[in-house]
Design a protein around this motif. Structure first.
Motif, PDB file in Angstrom:
ATOM      1  N   GLY A   1      75.882   8.469  -7.840  1.00 55.75           N
ATOM      2  CA  GLY A   1      76.707   9.071  -6.794  1.00 55.75           C
ATOM      3  C   GLY A   1      76.405  10.545  -6.596  1.00 55.75           C
ATOM      4  O   GLY A   1      75.510  11.114  -7.240  1.00 55.75           O
TER       5      GLY A   1
ATOM      6  N   GLU B   1      78.671  14.268  -4.679  1.00 50.51           N
ATOM      7  CA  GLU B   1      79.967  14.721  -4.167  1.00 50.51           C
ATOM      8  C   GLU B   1      80.124  14.470  -2.667  1.00 50.51           C
ATOM      9  O   GLU B   1      79.150  14.547  -1.919  1.00 50.51           O
ATOM     10  CB  GLU B   1      80.139  16.237  -4.399  1.00 50.51           C
TER      11      GLU B   1
ATOM     12  N   LYS C   1      77.514   9.153  -0.495  1.00 53.06           N
ATOM     13  CA  LYS C   1      77.673   8.670  -1.875  1.00 53.06           C
ATOM     14  C   LYS C   1      79.073   9.005  -2.394  1.00 53.06           C
ATOM     15  O   LYS C   1      79.672   8.226  -3.146  1.00 53.06           O
ATOM     16  CB  LYS C   1      76.584   9.257  -2.772  1.00 53.06           C
ATOM     17  N   GLY C   2      79.599  10.157  -1.982  1.00 55.93           N
ATOM     18  CA  GLY C   2      80.959  10.524  -2.383  1.00 55.93           C
ATOM     19  C   GLY C   2      81.984   9.542  -1.824  1.00 55.93           C
ATOM     20  O   GLY C   2      82.938   9.165  -2.508  1.00 55.93           O
TER      21      GLY C   2
ATOM     22  N   GLU D   1      81.797   6.459  -3.880  1.00 57.00           N
ATOM     23  CA  GLU D   1      82.492   6.691  -5.172  1.00 57.00           C
ATOM     24  C   GLU D   1      83.997   6.494  -4.978  1.00 57.00           C
ATOM     25  O   GLU D   1      84.648   5.782  -5.741  1.00 57.00           O
ATOM     26  CB  GLU D   1      82.296   8.140  -5.651  1.00 57.00           C
ATOM     27  N   GLU D   2      84.547   7.148  -3.948  1.00 61.02           N
ATOM     28  CA  GLU D   2      86.001   7.074  -3.695  1.00 61.02           C
ATOM     29  C   GLU D   2      86.430   5.634  -3.451  1.00 61.02           C
ATOM     30  O   GLU D   2      87.439   5.177  -3.991  1.00 61.02           O
ATOM     31  CB  GLU D   2      86.365   7.938  -2.475  1.00 61.02           C
TER      32      GLU D   2
ATOM     33  N   ARG E   1      86.461   3.549  -6.602  1.00 63.20           N
ATOM     34  CA  ARG E   1      87.647   3.855  -7.420  1.00 63.20           C
ATOM     35  C   ARG E   1      88.881   3.179  -6.829  1.00 63.20           C
ATOM     36  O   ARG E   1      89.691   2.623  -7.562  1.00 63.20           O
ATOM     37  CB  ARG E   1      87.899   5.360  -7.478  1.00 63.20           C
TER      38      ARG E   1
ATOM     39  N   THR F   1      81.122   4.206 -13.686  1.00 63.53           N
ATOM     40  CA  THR F   1      80.777   5.574 -14.072  1.00 63.53           C
ATOM     41  C   THR F   1      79.849   6.081 -12.979  1.00 63.53           C
ATOM     42  O   THR F   1      78.873   5.394 -12.639  1.00 63.53           O
ATOM     43  CB  THR F   1      80.001   5.602 -15.411  1.00 63.53           C
ATOM     44  N   SER F   2      80.135   7.252 -12.436  1.00 66.40           N
ATOM     45  CA  SER F   2      79.212   7.818 -11.457  1.00 66.40           C
ATOM     46  C   SER F   2      78.350   8.874 -12.131  1.00 66.40           C
ATOM     47  O   SER F   2      78.870   9.738 -12.844  1.00 66.40           O
ATOM     48  CB  SER F   2      79.978   8.438 -10.290  1.00 66.40           C
TER      49      SER F   2
ATOM     50  N   ARG G   1      75.902  11.896 -11.261  1.00 70.29           N
ATOM     51  CA  ARG G   1      75.496  12.744 -10.137  1.00 70.29           C
ATOM     52  C   ARG G   1      74.299  13.579 -10.584  1.00 70.29           C
ATOM     53  O   ARG G   1      74.448  14.537 -11.351  1.00 70.29           O
ATOM     54  CB  ARG G   1      76.655  13.645  -9.732  1.00 70.29           C
TER      55      ARG G   1
ATOM     56  N   LYS H   1      84.562   7.855 -15.195  1.00 72.00           N
ATOM     57  CA  LYS H   1      84.153   9.272 -15.141  1.00 72.00           C
ATOM     58  C   LYS H   1      83.064   9.528 -14.093  1.00 72.00           C
ATOM     59  O   LYS H   1      82.258   8.646 -13.801  1.00 72.00           O
ATOM     60  CB  LYS H   1      83.613   9.708 -16.512  1.00 72.00           C
ATOM     61  N   ASP H   2      83.074  10.745 -13.582  1.00 70.29           N
ATOM     62  CA  ASP H   2      81.972  11.240 -12.746  1.00 70.29           C
ATOM     63  C   ASP H   2      81.234  12.243 -13.610  1.00 70.29           C
ATOM     64  O   ASP H   2      81.843  13.209 -14.088  1.00 70.29           O
ATOM     65  CB  ASP H   2      82.506  11.971 -11.508  1.00 70.29           C
TER      66      ASP H   2
END
Ligand code: NAP
Length: 299
Positions: free
Chosen positions: A113, A115, A133-134, A137-138, A141, A148-149, A151, A210-211
């Protein structure tokens, strides 16, 4: 192979996924299902020879994605913005994989991922390949994919390819043309990703949810140039180009790259200590240069 949990690896013929397949096969705890659109290509054949199951799937073909994930314990997921440079397409691909991971009950997904810069900056800055990608990720979740992302920082490899030093008019000196001013920029060799992902997959309780910002070194462009000079024996300097001047250069994706460097000016969270914990052999830029100095012979 019997009894081992399977990890489906997307982008297996590429830089990130290739590193992940290699590390997982070396580690030998999981069996590896490597995904490509073309199982006959040489990189895919090599993965098979190395011990991976190689399957054909296209991120734009939902059925094939589902098939690639079926029965897997976990997955490594990367989507490639640069192949199409279309934010919406990258979001669609990422969300679709997340949906299937959820529906099929995968227990741990490591997603490559970045931000959501647009959201983080209240709309002041947009970096399409980060934002997409952010958003994925969102979404992952939200639908509760156990994820787990990771970055990744700027690949050191970019300094051998897209961002390699440019020859100056004197014919002797080279410049690194990267608009960072005196702000340090995180970097990592993409070849060091595999052992990191392997550590994460082996410690799901510690890392699920976790990111993790990955970085092996935080250096100014002047410092990158100094290390390059030291290792190659060539004179390489920071061009000190401004973001405004960089944006006027003529190559595909220049606006996107400028926006990315502007985001790097904001020093996104990249954790060198945690990266070293996850992969104790992660290369510093100096080590990376020493291992790759041949690439600079024909600059
Ligand atoms: P890469 O080396 O170019 O490999 C791309 C991989 O994606 C290939 O294995 C390709 O597989 C697969 N792929 C592409 N489209 C596909 C599709 N429709 N269906 C199935 N597979 C597909 O790319 P990479 O460097 O590993 O990853 C690229 C991503 O890294 C980008 O999104 C970029 O934003 C991100 N990133 C890059 C940096 C950097 O500094 N360069 C830093 C952080 C993040 P086949 O062709 O075999 O099907």
């Amino acid at each position: 192979m019997a009894g081992k949990k399977t990890i489906t690896v997307f982008g297996a013929t590429g830089a990130q996924g290739g590193s992940v397949v290699k590390a997982l096969l070396q580690d030998n705890l999981f069996s590896v299902r490597a995904v490509t659109r073309d199982v006959t290509k040489p990189t895919a054949r090599k993965l098979k020879e190395a011990g991976a199951e190689v399957v054909c799937a296209d991120l734009d073909d939902e059925t094939s994605v589902k098939h690639a994930l079926k029965g897997a314990y976990g997955a490594f997921v990367v989507t490639n913005f640069w192949e199409h440079m279309d934010k919406d397409k990258e979001i669609k691909q990422g969300k679709q994989i997340a949906d299937h991971c959820k529906q099929l009950g995968l227990q741990h997904v490591v997603y490559s991922g970045l931000e959501n810069v647009h959201k983080l900056t209240g709309g002041q800055l947009e970096v399409l390949h980060f934002d997409s990608k952010g958003i994925v990720e969102e979404y992952s979740r939200q639908i509760k994919v156990p994820m787990t992302s990771v970055r990744l920082a700027f690949y050191f490899e970019n300094l051998l390819t897209l961002c390699k030093p440019q020859k100056c008019q004197d014919g002797k000196t080279y410049q690194l043309v990267i608009p960072m001013g005196d702000i340090p920029m995180d970097g990592i060799s993409v070849t060091d990703l595999g052992p990191i992902v392997c550590s994460i997959l082996k410690n799901p309780c510690e890392y699920t949810g976790k990111d993790i910002g990955l970085s092996a070194d935080k250096l100014t462009i002047k410092q990158y140039a100094e290390i390059m000079s030291e290792v190659t024996g060539k004179t390489i300097v920071d061009s000190k180009i401004t973001p405004e001047a960089y944006a006027k250069l003529n190559f595909p994706g220049v606006q996107e790259m400028t926006s990315m460097f502007l985001f790097y000016h904001m020093r996104p969270d990249r954790n060198v200590e945690l990266t070293r914990k996850l992969n104790p052999d992660v290369q510093t830029f100096k080590k990376f240069m020493e291992a790759n100095k041949e690439a600079f012979k024909d600059l």
